[in-house]
Structure formats: C-alpha cells, structure tokens
Design an enzyme around this catalytic site. Structure first.
Site, PDB file in Angstrom:
ATOM      1  CB  CYS A 175      10.932  -2.844  -7.539  1.00 30.84           C
ATOM      2  SG  CYS A 175      10.020  -4.236  -6.921  1.00 30.84           S
ATOM      3  CG  ASP A 201      -6.496 -12.723 -11.868  1.00 27.21           C
ATOM      4  OD1 ASP A 201      -5.732 -11.796 -12.200  1.00 27.21           O
ATOM      5  OD2 ASP A 201      -6.343 -13.899 -12.246  1.00 27.21           O
ATOM      6  N   GLY A 202      -6.417  -9.097 -11.044  1.00 27.75           N
ATOM      7  CA  GLY A 202      -6.345  -7.862 -11.837  1.00 27.75           C
ATOM      8  C   GLY A 202      -6.453  -8.108 -13.337  1.00 27.75           C
ATOM      9  N   GLY A 225       0.753  -1.244   0.000  1.00 32.01           N
ATOM     10  CA  GLY A 225       0.000   0.000   0.000  1.00 32.01           C
ATOM     11  C   GLY A 225       0.786   1.299   0.000  1.00 32.01           C
ATOM     12  N   GLY A 226       2.121   1.236  -0.156  1.00 32.33           N
ATOM     13  CA  GLY A 226       2.913   2.474  -0.146  1.00 32.33           C
ATOM     14  C   GLY A 226       2.481   3.444  -1.232  1.00 32.33           C
ATOM     15  CE  LYS A 227       5.417   1.858  -6.592  1.00 36.91           C
ATOM     16  NZ  LYS A 227       5.677   0.625  -5.808  1.00 36.91           N
ATOM     17  NE  ARG A 254       1.792  -8.566  -1.547  1.00 30.56           N
ATOM     18  CZ  ARG A 254       3.017  -8.094  -1.334  1.00 30.56           C
ATOM     19  NH1 ARG A 254       3.827  -8.692  -0.497  1.00 30.56           N
ATOM     20  NH2 ARG A 254       3.438  -7.012  -1.962  1.00 30.56           N
ATOM     21  CG  ASP A 303      -2.272  -7.297  -3.944  1.00 39.90           C
ATOM     22  OD1 ASP A 303      -1.349  -6.532  -4.277  1.00 39.90           O
ATOM     23  OD2 ASP A 303      -2.127  -8.540  -3.834  1.00 39.90           O
ATOM     24  CG  ASP A 350       3.959  -1.166  -8.173  1.00 42.00           C
ATOM     25  OD1 ASP A 350       4.993  -1.076  -8.849  1.00 42.00           O
ATOM     26  OD2 ASP A 350       3.975  -1.340  -6.934  1.00 42.00           O
TER      27      ASP A 350
HETATM   28  C1  LIG Z   1       5.002  -4.987  -6.521  1.00 38.02           C
HETATM   29  S1  LIG Z   1       3.729  -5.569  -5.536  1.00 38.02           S
HETATM   30  C2  LIG Z   1       2.724  -4.144  -5.332  1.00 38.02           C
HETATM   31  C3  LIG Z   1       3.304  -3.132  -4.366  1.00 38.02           C
HETATM   32  C4  LIG Z   1       2.355  -1.999  -4.061  1.00 38.02           C
HETATM   33  N1  LIG Z   1       1.898  -1.321  -5.252  1.00 38.02           N
HETATM   34  C5  LIG Z   1       2.987  -0.981  -3.135  1.00 38.02           C
HETATM   35  O1  LIG Z   1       3.470   0.062  -3.595  1.00 38.02           O
HETATM   36  O2  LIG Z   1       2.990  -1.224  -1.929  1.00 38.02           O
HETATM   37  C6  LIG Z   1       2.777  -6.532  -6.638  1.00 38.02           C
HETATM   38  C7  LIG Z   1       1.483  -7.039  -6.053  1.00 38.02           C
HETATM   39  O3  LIG Z   1       0.744  -7.674  -7.109  1.00 38.02           O
HETATM   40  C8  LIG Z   1      -0.096  -8.633  -6.517  1.00 38.02           C
HETATM   41  N2  LIG Z   1      -0.583  -9.523  -7.588  1.00 38.02           N
HETATM   42  C9  LIG Z   1      -0.010 -10.632  -8.114  1.00 38.02           C
HETATM   43  N3  LIG Z   1      -0.782 -11.141  -9.089  1.00 38.02           N
HETATM   44  C10 LIG Z   1      -1.872 -10.345  -9.188  1.00 38.02           C
HETATM   45  C11 LIG Z   1      -3.047 -10.367  -9.996  1.00 38.02           C
HETATM   46  N4  LIG Z   1      -3.236 -11.312 -10.922  1.00 38.02           N
HETATM   47  N5  LIG Z   1      -3.972  -9.406  -9.801  1.00 38.02           N
HETATM   48  C12 LIG Z   1      -3.777  -8.444  -8.873  1.00 38.02           C
HETATM   49  N6  LIG Z   1      -2.708  -8.388  -8.065  1.00 38.02           N
HETATM   50  C13 LIG Z   1      -1.760  -9.316  -8.224  1.00 38.02           C
HETATM   51  C14 LIG Z   1       0.798  -9.279  -5.472  1.00 38.02           C
HETATM   52  O4  LIG Z   1       0.013  -9.890  -4.467  1.00 38.02           O
HETATM   53  C15 LIG Z   1       1.601  -8.098  -4.957  1.00 38.02           C
HETATM   54  O5  LIG Z   1       1.057  -7.583  -3.772  1.00 38.02           O
END
Ligand SMILES: C[S@@+](CC[C@H](N)C(=O)[O-])C[C@H]1O[C@@H](n2cnc3c(N)ncnc32)[C@H](O)[C@@H]1O
Length: 376
Positions: free
Chosen positions: A302, A229-230, A179-181, A203, A198, A247
């Site tokens: 990242c 699922d995004g 959740g930082g962003k 998470r 997410d 992200d």
């Molecule tokens: C790089 S992290 C996100 C960090 C977050 N944006 C932050 O700034 O704190 C990527 C995230 O994508 C999620 N993720 C993985 N597959 C996904 C999907 N199919 N749909 C949505 N989220 C997904 C993971 O659970 C993970 O928390």
C-alpha cells in the site's frame, strides 16, 4: 560554537512529528516520481479515505446486499462484469454491421476472455460511486453472531482478484494480518486449504478474531494460522501452493501521513524503514519458492514507492533466475484498468504491475499489485 553547545541544541531541538517527516520525504521522492500528478495524489492522501464493504458470503447475503443497495452503494466487481458485457454487445453490434477481419477477431476475443474468466464470481464489494463521499457504518452481528460485511480499502480487493483462485486451490497468504485480504480469499469459496501466516503474534491474534466474527465454525477448519517468519517459508514448504499472496510490510503511505502511532517514519524505526525493500524482496522470493511450478503469486503493497513496488518485482525475477534457475513470467494486468476505471484511479505508467492512485473523487489506495507466474 563549542561541542557542548551543539549537543544541548541537538537534544533540545523539537522533534519533528513522524507524519510531518513522512510528508517531507514523500514530497522529495514522489514529487520526482509522479511529477505534475503529485499535488493531486498528495491532497488526496491527506483527505478522508474511502472504504468498501466486503460482503461476507457466510452471513445472510440477500439481506446484507439489499441493505447496502438501499444506501445507493454498488458492487464494483459486479459493475465491472457489465463493462465486459457492454463491450461484448458493442462488439456483436459492430460485427452485425461489418464483419471484422480474422486478426481483429482474435485480438478482441483474447482481450475479452481474459477478464471474464479471471474475476471471481463470488467476491462482492460495495462502494459509493466516484465523487460520493458517504460512509458505511460498522456491520452489526446477525442472529448467529456473524458479521455481514468487513470494511476495508476497496483497492485491497484487487490483489485478491488478481490472484485468480480456482476451485480446489491450496492457497498461502504469507503476511496475512489483520486479515482483510484473507477474508476476501475465503469469499471465493475456492480454497481447499488456506495457510494464513504473519510474523507478529499480536497481529495473528487479530486474524483469529476476524475469523471468529466472520466465519462459521466448520470453515475455520479450512484455515491454518501460523506465526512464522515468512522469509523462511520457501525452505519449510517448498513448491507446494497453487496460489500465494505476498502482501508485504511497507511504508503504508496513507497511515504514515495520518497517524503518529506505530509510524514507520518514527526516528527509532529509521533502520527498519531503510531495510524494507530488502525484507520485501526476501518475502517475495520465499513466496515464489513456496508456489508450485505453474502456480501464481501476487505481490502487493500500500505504498506509491517504485523502490518498494516495481523494483522489488524486477529484482526478485532476476534473483530467482540466477540463484534458483526458476523462470518467472510477469503477467499483464492492464485489463484491470478497463474493468475498474469507473471505481478507481489507475496510474498508467508502471513498468510492471498496476498501481491505484488516491484521487479526491475515488479516494482509495495507494495499492500496488503485480502477478507473477512461476514457470518451472
Ligand atoms: C501490509 S500488512 C498485511 C495486511 C494483510 N494482508 C491484510 O490484508 O489485512 C504486512 C504484514 O506483514 C507482517 N510481517 C512483517 N514481517 C514479516 C515476516 N518476516 N514474515 C511474515 N509476516 C511479516 C506484519 O506483521 C504485517 O501484519
């Protein structure tokens, strides 16, 4: 050698730690990708990371900024505005001495206007200057229990700045946890509504906790938290959002070199790792489909990997044109380099988007970000 002996040797051979495997793979791939820059990036990735303190505008801001300034930390976003002003005044000074040609004037004004208008005035993020390796202590709750700042890799704020949220915008953060962003997006004070999603329910629980610790109750109504699922979002809420942040999950390069826990280079996660560019592409396409025509999407990772960065952006643009007849303009963010060069080390050679390189004097990142404008 008999087959059974080979089997015994294979099962008893010591397992290479995931962090070591990650380093071997990075040496092979990034050695080629970055050439003579790789040794410097490598040593920085293996050294202590620097943090930034994102000020929580819903706490006692004056007290918090004073506290951070007493540590000699500086708000790097505010500093970047001074860069623009200095540039402007040099321009004025030069103008009073010799009038520029009409062409030069047009060129200067477009270079200067774009950064000023597209950097949110409300986000404040404090960092220690280049070469200063001091650290921030965790924030403590104020009288009403709200935390004054959030510690994060300061480079994480750049994708949010690039999204350029405007007052009244409907915003989607497709992969939001922890959740930082999302918190940085809310600091703009511009989101009419923010959908924070997410896939991982554990998470998303952390997302709830962050909001609980940082946001007043009334603002929590602005945020809708989901665990979908995004990749399906484009079908669920198509052409809806003014701004979308994508992200994506990635090889998380710094984490992969430092932590065995939850490491994507674990042997059992090899298949998942190899499928990352495909997942990233599907998420980016879904994010663009969820944006309104005219809307903006920022893609970020990242990771230093070209395969997870430029390649994904370029494939998404092609795929949207071919399958959906949607035209995308990849936007030029090179002015970020001029604005933030005193805080971050930028890689100058990305085909599309911008990449922050870890550097011993400015040990942030890696952070890749690219803004895409959906035209129709
Ligand atoms: C790089 S992290 C996100 C960090 C977050 N944006 C932050 O700034 O704190 C990527 C995230 O994508 C999620 N993720 C993985 N597959 C996904 C999907 N199919 N749909 C949505 N989220 C997904 C993971 O659970 C993970 O928390």
């Amino acid at each position: 050698m008999t087959n059974s002996l080979i089997f015994v040797q294979a099962t008893t051979a010591p397992r290479i730690p995931s962090t070591r495997l990650a380093l071997q793979i990075f040496d092979m791939n990034y050695g080629v990708q970055f050439g003579s820059l790789w040794p410097s990036i490598r040593i920085s990735l293996l050294s202590e990371q620097k943090y930034g303190a994102l000020v929580n505008n819903f706490s006692d801001v004056l007290q918090i900024t004073q506290q951070l300034e007493n540590l000699n930390a500086v708000d790097f976003i505010w500093e970047s505005k001074k860069v623009v002003q200095d540039h402007d005044s040099i321009g004025e000074d030069k103008a009073s001495k010799s009038a520029p040609s009409p062409e030069t004037r047009t060129e200067l004004s477009t270079q200067q206007e774009q950064p000023v208008s597209s950097i949110s005035p409300n986000i404040k993020c404090y960092t220690f200057p280049k070469g200063d390796i001091s650290i921030f202590h965790p924030a403590i709750p104020d009288v009403i229990g709200i935390l004054g700042y959030y510690l994060l890799d300061a480079a994480s704020v750049l994708p949010v700045l690039a999204l350029n949220v405007q007052p009244g915008d409907l915003v989607l953060d497709l992969c939001a946890a922890p959740g930082g962003k999302t918190l940085a997006l809310l600091q703009t004070g511009c989101c009419r509504e923010l959908a924070a999603n997410d896939l991982s329910t554990s998470r998303t629980h952390r997302l709830h906790e962050v909001f609980h610790r940082y946001l007043p109750q009334e603002l929590q109504k602005v945020v809708r938290i989901t665990s979908w699922d995004g990749r399906k979002w484009g079908e669920l809420e198509t052409s809806t959002f003014d701004r979308v942040l994508v992200d994506v999950p990635c090889t998380n390069d710094r984490h992969s070199l430092m932590e065995e826990n939850n490491n994507i280079f674990m042997r059992m996660r090899k298949g998942e790792r190899q499928m990352l560019p495909r997942l990233q592409l599907e998420l980016l396409v879904a994010g663009i489909l969820a944006a309104k025509p005219g809307g903006e999407v920022v893609y970020s990772t990242c990771s230093l990997s070209q395969l997870q960065n430029e390649y994904v952006v370029e494939r998404a643009v092609e795929l949207l044109a071919i399958q959906y007849d949607i035209e995308i303009q990849v936007e030029d963010l090179s002015y970020f380099r001029r604005l933030f060069q005193s805080t971050f080390s930028f890689y100058p050679d990305c085909r599309v988007g911008e990449l922050i390189l870890p550097h011993l004097t400015a040990n942030f990142g890696p952070m890749y970000f690219c803004r895409l404008h959906r035209l129709n």
